[in-house]
Design a protein around this motif. Structure first.
Motif, PDB file in Angstrom:
ATOM      1  N   GLY A  11      -9.018  -2.504 -12.045  1.00 48.86           N
ATOM      2  CA  GLY A  11      -8.180  -2.574 -13.230  1.00 48.86           C
ATOM      3  C   GLY A  11      -6.747  -2.195 -12.947  1.00 48.86           C
ATOM      4  N   ALA A  12      -5.941  -2.295 -13.991  1.00 53.66           N
ATOM      5  CA  ALA A  12      -4.507  -2.018 -13.882  1.00 53.66           C
ATOM      6  C   ALA A  12      -4.210  -0.622 -14.404  1.00 53.66           C
ATOM      7  CB  ALA A  12      -3.718  -3.057 -14.673  1.00 53.66           C
ATOM      8  N   VAL A  13      -3.120  -0.066 -13.892  1.00 52.04           N
ATOM      9  CA  VAL A  13      -2.668   1.245 -14.366  1.00 52.04           C
ATOM     10  C   VAL A  13      -1.737   1.013 -15.555  1.00 52.04           C
ATOM     11  CG1 VAL A  13      -1.375   3.332 -13.777  1.00 52.04           C
ATOM     12  CG2 VAL A  13      -2.879   2.242 -12.072  1.00 52.04           C
ATOM     13  N   PRO A  14      -2.054   1.569 -16.696  1.00 49.48           N
ATOM     14  CA  PRO A  14      -1.211   1.327 -17.880  1.00 49.48           C
ATOM     15  C   PRO A  14       0.219   1.803 -17.658  1.00 49.48           C
ATOM     16  CG  PRO A  14      -3.315   2.314 -18.493  1.00 49.48           C
ATOM     17  CD  PRO A  14      -3.231   2.397 -17.004  1.00 49.48           C
ATOM     18  N   ALA A  15       1.141   1.128 -18.311  1.00 50.63           N
ATOM     19  CA  ALA A  15       2.550   1.506 -18.218  1.00 50.63           C
ATOM     20  C   ALA A  15       2.727   2.939 -18.722  1.00 50.63           C
ATOM     21  CB  ALA A  15       3.401   0.551 -19.047  1.00 50.63           C
ATOM     22  N   GLY A  16       3.541   3.705 -18.025  1.00 53.21           N
ATOM     23  CA  GLY A  16       3.814   5.085 -18.416  1.00 53.21           C
ATOM     24  C   GLY A  16       2.788   6.059 -17.925  1.00 53.21           C
ATOM     25  N   GLN A  17       1.735   5.612 -17.188  1.00 46.48           N
ATOM     26  CA  GLN A  17       0.723   6.506 -16.635  1.00 46.48           C
ATOM     27  C   GLN A  17       0.799   6.494 -15.108  1.00 46.48           C
ATOM     28  OE1 GLN A  17      -3.263   6.167 -18.175  1.00 46.48           O
ATOM     29  NE2 GLN A  17      -2.542   5.630 -20.257  1.00 46.48           N
ATOM     30  N   ASN A  54       0.827  -1.202   0.000  1.00 44.43           N
ATOM     31  CA  ASN A  54       0.000   0.000   0.000  1.00 44.43           C
ATOM     32  C   ASN A  54       0.862   1.254   0.000  1.00 44.43           C
ATOM     33  OD1 ASN A  54       0.111   1.149   2.997  1.00 44.43           O
ATOM     34  ND2 ASN A  54       0.051  -1.072   3.123  1.00 44.43           N
ATOM     35  N   SER A  55       0.207   2.380  -0.174  1.00 44.45           N
ATOM     36  CA  SER A  55       0.902   3.656  -0.243  1.00 44.45           C
ATOM     37  C   SER A  55       1.127   4.207   1.166  1.00 44.45           C
ATOM     38  CB  SER A  55       0.097   4.665  -1.057  1.00 44.45           C
ATOM     39  OG  SER A  55       0.739   5.927  -1.060  1.00 44.45           O
ATOM     40  N   ALA A  56       2.328   4.747   1.396  1.00 43.94           N
ATOM     41  CA  ALA A  56       2.650   5.341   2.687  1.00 43.94           C
ATOM     42  C   ALA A  56       2.326   6.831   2.733  1.00 43.94           C
ATOM     43  CB  ALA A  56       4.133   5.127   3.000  1.00 43.94           C
ATOM     44  N   VAL A  57       1.916   7.413   1.589  1.00 45.19           N
ATOM     45  CA  VAL A  57       1.678   8.860   1.523  1.00 45.19           C
ATOM     46  C   VAL A  57       0.522   9.145   0.571  1.00 45.19           C
ATOM     47  CG1 VAL A  57       4.113   9.410   1.955  1.00 45.19           C
ATOM     48  CG2 VAL A  57       3.293   9.149  -0.406  1.00 45.19           C
ATOM     49  N   ASP A  58       0.041  10.376   0.617  1.00 40.12           N
ATOM     50  CA  ASP A  58      -0.855  10.877  -0.430  1.00 40.12           C
ATOM     51  C   ASP A  58       0.007  11.311  -1.602  1.00 40.12           C
ATOM     52  OD1 ASP A  58      -3.003  10.496   1.235  1.00 40.12           O
ATOM     53  OD2 ASP A  58      -3.163  12.605   1.839  1.00 40.12           O
ATOM     54  N   GLY A  59      -0.351  10.855  -2.812  1.00 41.33           N
ATOM     55  CA  GLY A  59       0.464  11.228  -3.971  1.00 41.33           C
ATOM     56  C   GLY A  59      -0.037  10.584  -5.244  1.00 41.33           C
ATOM     57  N   TYR A  60       0.930  10.168  -6.079  1.00 43.22           N
ATOM     58  CA  TYR A  60       0.596   9.594  -7.382  1.00 43.22           C
ATOM     59  C   TYR A  60       1.470   8.362  -7.580  1.00 43.22           C
ATOM     60  CZ  TYR A  60      -1.799  13.984  -8.053  1.00 43.22           C
ATOM     61  OH  TYR A  60      -2.652  15.053  -7.899  1.00 43.22           O
ATOM     62  N   LEU A  86      -2.265  11.103 -16.498  1.00 40.35           N
ATOM     63  CA  LEU A  86      -3.025  10.532 -15.393  1.00 40.35           C
ATOM     64  C   LEU A  86      -4.029   9.507 -15.899  1.00 40.35           C
ATOM     65  CD1 LEU A  86      -3.814  13.580 -13.073  1.00 40.35           C
ATOM     66  CD2 LEU A  86      -2.447  11.539 -12.496  1.00 40.35           C
ATOM     67  N   ALA A  87      -4.076   8.366 -15.241  1.00 36.20           N
ATOM     68  CA  ALA A  87      -5.101   7.363 -15.525  1.00 36.20           C
ATOM     69  C   ALA A  87      -6.397   7.796 -14.861  1.00 36.20           C
ATOM     70  CB  ALA A  87      -4.660   5.997 -15.011  1.00 36.20           C
ATOM     71  N   VAL A  88      -7.498   7.269 -15.325  1.00 34.71           N
ATOM     72  CA  VAL A  88      -8.811   7.618 -14.785  1.00 34.71           C
ATOM     73  C   VAL A  88      -9.012   6.940 -13.440  1.00 34.71           C
ATOM     74  CG1 VAL A  88     -11.297   7.504 -15.163  1.00 34.71           C
ATOM     75  CG2 VAL A  88      -9.747   7.912 -17.095  1.00 34.71           C
ATOM     76  N   GLY A  89      -9.566   7.715 -12.486  1.00 39.56           N
ATOM     77  CA  GLY A  89      -9.899   7.148 -11.186  1.00 39.56           C
ATOM     78  C   GLY A  89      -8.850   7.472 -10.124  1.00 39.56           C
ATOM     79  N   LEU A 102       0.476  19.523 -10.762  1.00 34.63           N
ATOM     80  CA  LEU A 102      -0.681  18.841 -11.350  1.00 34.63           C
ATOM     81  C   LEU A 102      -1.240  19.670 -12.496  1.00 34.63           C
ATOM     82  CD1 LEU A 102      -2.845  16.602 -11.293  1.00 34.63           C
ATOM     83  CD2 LEU A 102      -4.081  18.010  -9.613  1.00 34.63           C
ATOM     84  N   GLY A 103      -1.342  19.046 -13.652  1.00 37.92           N
ATOM     85  CA  GLY A 103      -1.990  19.672 -14.778  1.00 37.92           C
ATOM     86  C   GLY A 103      -3.407  19.145 -14.937  1.00 37.92           C
ATOM     87  N   GLU A 104      -4.028  19.469 -16.059  1.00 38.99           N
ATOM     88  CA  GLU A 104      -5.422  19.046 -16.247  1.00 38.99           C
ATOM     89  C   GLU A 104      -5.539  17.543 -16.362  1.00 38.99           C
ATOM     90  OE1 GLU A 104      -9.146  19.796 -19.345  1.00 38.99           O
ATOM     91  OE2 GLU A 104      -7.363  21.082 -19.400  1.00 38.99           O
ATOM     92  N   ASP A 105      -4.596  16.906 -17.030  1.00 35.21           N
ATOM     93  CA  ASP A 105      -4.687  15.451 -17.197  1.00 35.21           C
ATOM     94  C   ASP A 105      -3.320  14.784 -17.074  1.00 35.21           C
ATOM     95  OD1 ASP A 105      -3.540  16.457 -19.421  1.00 35.21           O
ATOM     96  OD2 ASP A 105      -4.870  15.455 -20.867  1.00 35.21           O
ATOM     97  N   ARG A 106      -2.402  15.486 -16.418  1.00 36.12           N
ATOM     98  CA  ARG A 106      -1.057  14.924 -16.283  1.00 36.12           C
ATOM     99  C   ARG A 106      -0.360  15.525 -15.063  1.00 36.12           C
ATOM    100  NH1 ARG A 106       1.164  15.387 -21.615  1.00 36.12           N
ATOM    101  NH2 ARG A 106      -1.031  15.237 -22.161  1.00 36.12           N
ATOM    102  N   ILE A 107       0.774  14.912 -14.686  1.00 34.18           N
ATOM    103  CA  ILE A 107       1.579  15.430 -13.570  1.00 34.18           C
ATOM    104  C   ILE A 107       3.017  15.610 -14.064  1.00 34.18           C
ATOM    105  CG2 ILE A 107       0.193  14.402 -11.731  1.00 34.18           C
ATOM    106  CD1 ILE A 107       2.352  12.183 -11.533  1.00 34.18           C
ATOM    107  N   ALA A 108       3.721  16.539 -13.405  1.00 32.06           N
ATOM    108  CA  ALA A 108       5.130  16.759 -13.711  1.00 32.06           C
ATOM    109  C   ALA A 108       5.905  16.750 -12.399  1.00 32.06           C
ATOM    110  CB  ALA A 108       5.321  18.085 -14.439  1.00 32.06           C
ATOM    111  N   PHE A 109       7.083  16.148 -12.406  1.00 32.16           N
ATOM    112  CA  PHE A 109       7.928  16.110 -11.196  1.00 32.16           C
ATOM    113  C   PHE A 109       9.372  15.897 -11.631  1.00 32.16           C
ATOM    114  CE2 PHE A 109       6.512  11.822 -12.125  1.00 32.16           C
ATOM    115  CZ  PHE A 109       7.652  11.045 -11.982  1.00 32.16           C
ATOM    116  N   ARG A 110      10.264  16.018 -10.700  1.00 31.70           N
ATOM    117  CA  ARG A 110      11.685  15.828 -10.981  1.00 31.70           C
ATOM    118  C   ARG A 110      12.221  14.609 -10.225  1.00 31.70           C
ATOM    119  NH1 ARG A 110      14.014  19.665 -13.864  1.00 31.70           N
ATOM    120  NH2 ARG A 110      12.949  21.687 -14.086  1.00 31.70           N
ATOM    121  N   GLY A 111      13.073  13.841 -10.900  1.00 28.23           N
ATOM    122  CA  GLY A 111      13.753  12.712 -10.284  1.00 28.23           C
ATOM    123  C   GLY A 111      15.042  13.156  -9.615  1.00 28.23           C
ATOM    124  N   PRO A 112      15.782  12.283  -8.990  1.00 29.12           N
ATOM    125  CA  PRO A 112      15.556  10.839  -9.066  1.00 29.12           C
ATOM    126  C   PRO A 112      14.529  10.356  -8.037  1.00 29.12           C
ATOM    127  CG  PRO A 112      17.540  11.285  -7.822  1.00 29.12           C
ATOM    128  CD  PRO A 112      17.035  12.619  -8.297  1.00 29.12           C
TER     129      PRO A 112
END
Length: 689
Positions: free
Chosen positions: A374-380, A340-346, A361-364, A405-415
């Protein structure tokens, strides 16, 4: 009768038939007579050995010769064991008990099973240990670390004889327990076969033609010469030495008093001559023959001789708080049950290298208690909240604070490492894993863990019931009018309250006057109601010290006069099978002795194991010179990082107990404590108060 004509030594074995070829770890015997020593004889099993010994006895009786037969195993067990099994202190009754139950054939015997049966009578953890069979036996631990002994671990003679072994160990290097269990029935049969002709030393007077004597060659003999079997060589050496021993010297070795436990020939018994003590105007001077018992010795005595006495039952988890676990608790489900997830996020699959990353972003979304279909598609990426099970296609989560957070996508920096901000299934505790061990006192935190692991029922020990009674004509109930020389009973309210804080069930047995019959009746009633008894007053040796006197009369007095201040008179014994702690009558001494001696012993009796209070090295804010000889406990408290001691060491100043927050422990040796010197401070909380 000590002028023997013939001496025979037998090296016994508790194992199976060893075959035709002479070998070690078998039964060996040797006879010496008229200055001549015969060659050692190999006896492949106990049936052959019994017949050989029987023929030897018959031949010596027919020839009119007096025979001493030595055997290399204990003739008795530590005190208390015979009575526990047979109802009698007579060790020969114990011989009869074993003969009636041992099943012995050259190829197999039931000694391990019988040991387990005996152990189960005393809670299933002792006194016997070491199971050499491939199969487990209920009640018989394989290792000493797994057992607890309700009896002394060694006989008195074994505490004096360097290199001796305890009779409770049934297998392993040097073990003698199996020899005892398999040897006593054979000796019992020989006594019956030659009734009236055999005497057992030191239980019986040696006024018969045959004497059975306990002798341990290994205590005095080393390795055998090269090429010789050690057992064969040892029996030859012993038989020869006995035959050449001056009769007067042998008589002196046989002059031993050990009516219950037995003795090893050749081990010098402690002298018991009584000498008047020098006159000393010292209230702490001990009677003749009595020595100080160091605190550590007293604690070891309790730890070695006590074990759990509380009953076991299966109950719902809801009633477990403060109870002692009687068995290990196994997790019924994993925690967490799912990754499970330890934080709120993506969430998404895989880690990300350094640099900028944009994911659609995948739906839901996934939330705790609301699985994502269902499964989260690769790359989403998928919106995910703390505690939500990771959907298929998600193994890594980035914090929402690190995302644009954008309208239908997210942006972040690695690593970002793969698996970041997630919890693996069973990461805390996996299903089938032992979560809590037997002997643990269940805490509020444990209640959360048990619930999370799906445990609904537990094997729990009943709470230890502790009876408390005060003794003395001088006592009155608090608030009652006190006559000349009378005082309110301060100990009983204090002890009852302490027991409640320890998590036990206190049983108030009231006050008892200085009357031995009244005390005896009240002790009887306490033994009916409780698992253990605490008394205060009457634990010393004066005319009105009836607690210690009654325990002495019952033959159950263990030890007293502890080298401790405050304290010293502490009676330790049994009454109708229930442990009794006879505490000093002085309130301060009663509390200190309860904390230092009774508290860990009560924990052991309750099934929670031996507890050692946690102490802390803290600079002293006082000065004290201490004499050697006794361990001292000062009422103390911590202020500004330093330990303050109460203004007086007088054990009648009860206000010092309320003033204090713990005890300063000063070692047995002499010392000079100066301000700033580190001392060991034990908070009352470390004892459970």
């Amino acid at each position: 009768m000590t002028a023997f004509d013939t001496f025979a030594m037998v090296d016994w074995s508790g194992g199976n038939d060893t075959g035709k070829r002479p070998r070690k770890d078998a039964i060996w015997a040797c006879v010496a007579r008229a200055g001549e020593t015969e060659a050692p004889i190999y006896l492949r099993n106990r049936v052959v050995a019994r017949d050989w010994i029987s023929d030897l006895i018959a031949a010596e009786l027919a020839a009119g010769r007096l025979l001493m037969l030595g055997f290399d195993f204990p003739f008795g067990y530590p005190r208390g064991f015979a009575r526990a099994l047979t109802g009698s202190d007579d060790p020969l009754a114990l011989w009869d008990w074993f003969e009636a139950r041992i099943e012995d054939a050259p190829g197999a015997n039931n000694r391990f099973d019988l040991a387990g049966e005996i152990n189960r009578r005393f809670g299933g953890e002792g006194p016997f240990w070491a199971n050499a069979l491939a199969r487990d036996i209920d009640g018989l631990p394989r290792r000493k670390t797994q057992y607890r002994n309700p009896f002394p671990d060694r006989r008195a003679v074994e505490r004096l004889a360097k290199g001796s072994f305890t009779c409770w160990q049934l297998a392993g290097a040097g073990a003698v327990g199996s020899q005892v269990m398999m040897g006593l029935p054979v000796l019992c049969e020989l006594r019956r076969r030659f009734a009236g002709q055999v005497a057992v030393w030191p239980f019986e007077t040696l006024d018969r033609p045959v004497a059975l004597v306990e002798i341990w060659p290994s205590l005095t003999l080393g390795a055998a010469p090269a090429g010789q079997i050690r057992d064969a060589w040892q029996v030859e050496q012993v038989a020869r030495a006995l035959s050449r021993l001056d009769p007067g010297a042998l008589a002196r070795q046989l002059a031993v008093e050990a009516p219950e436990e037995g003795w090893i020939l050749g081990v010098e018994q402690m002298k018991t001559e009584i000498e008047p003590p020098p006159l000393r105007n010292d209230c702490f001077a001990l009677p003749a023959g009595v020595e100080w018992t160091p605190v550590d010795t007293a604690l070891a005595h309790l730890r070695d001789r006590l074990g759990p006495v509380t009953s076991i039952r299966t109950e719902p988890v809801a009633g477990a708080l403060g109870r002692v676990l009687a068995a290990d608790v196994v997790a019924q489900r994993s925690n967490p049950p799912l990754a499970n997830s330890a934080v709120d996020g993506y969430g998404f699959a895989g880690g990300r290298p350094e640099g900028k990353h944009v994911l659609p972003l995948a739906v839901g979304r996934a939330a705790a208690g609301l699985a994502h279909d269902g499964a989260v598609p690769a790359g989403q990426a998928l919106r995910i909240l703390t505690g939500a099970a990771l959907p298929e296609g998600v193994d890594t989560v980035i914090l929402e604070e690190d995302v644009t957070l954008g309208e239908d996508r997210i942006a972040f920096r690695g690593p970002l490492k793969q698996g970041a901000n997630t919890r693996m299934a069973g990461e805390d505790v996996a299903a089938g894993q032992v979560a809590l061990r037997a002997g643990r006192v269940v805490t509020p935190a444990d209640m959360a863990l048990l619930s999370a692991l799906g445990v609904s029922e537990l094997s729990l020990r009943d709470r230890l019931r502790v009876a408390v009674l005060s003794t003395g004509d001088e006592l009155v109930e608090p608030g009652e009018p006190a006559g000349p020389g009378q005082i309110p009973d301060a100990n009983r309210p204090m002890l009852l309250s302490m027991l409640h804080r320890f998590g036990f069930v206190p049983e108030d047995m009231g006050r008892v006057p200085d009357d031995r019959d009244s005390l005896r009746a009240r002790l009887d009633a306490a033994a009916e109601r409780a698992d253990v008894i605490l008394t205060s007053g009457g634990a010393s040796a004066g005319d009105e010290d009836h607690v210690s006197a009654l325990l002495q009369e019952a033959g159950a007095m263990q030890q007293w006069r502890i080298a401790v201040k405050p304290g010293r008179p502490l009676a330790l014994g049994l009454w109708r099978g229930k442990p009794v702690f006879g505490l000093p009558g002085n309130p301060v001494a009663a509390m200190v002795c309860t904390l230092i001696f009774a508290r860990p012993a009560l924990s052991l009796l309750a099934g929670a194991g031996w507890t050692v209070p946690q102490g802390f090295e803290i600079p002293a804010a006082f000065e004290k010179r201490k004499k050697a000889g006794r361990r001292e406990y000062l009422r103390a408290r911590v202020r500004d990082g330093r330990v303050e001691a109460f203004r007086s060491e007088g054990s009648g100043l009860i206000s010092g107990l309320s003033w204090a927050e713990g005890l300063v422990e000063l070692g047995d040796g002499a010392g000079h404590i100066r301000p700033g010197d580190p001392v060991r401070f034990i908070p009352f909380g470390s004892f459970g108060l």
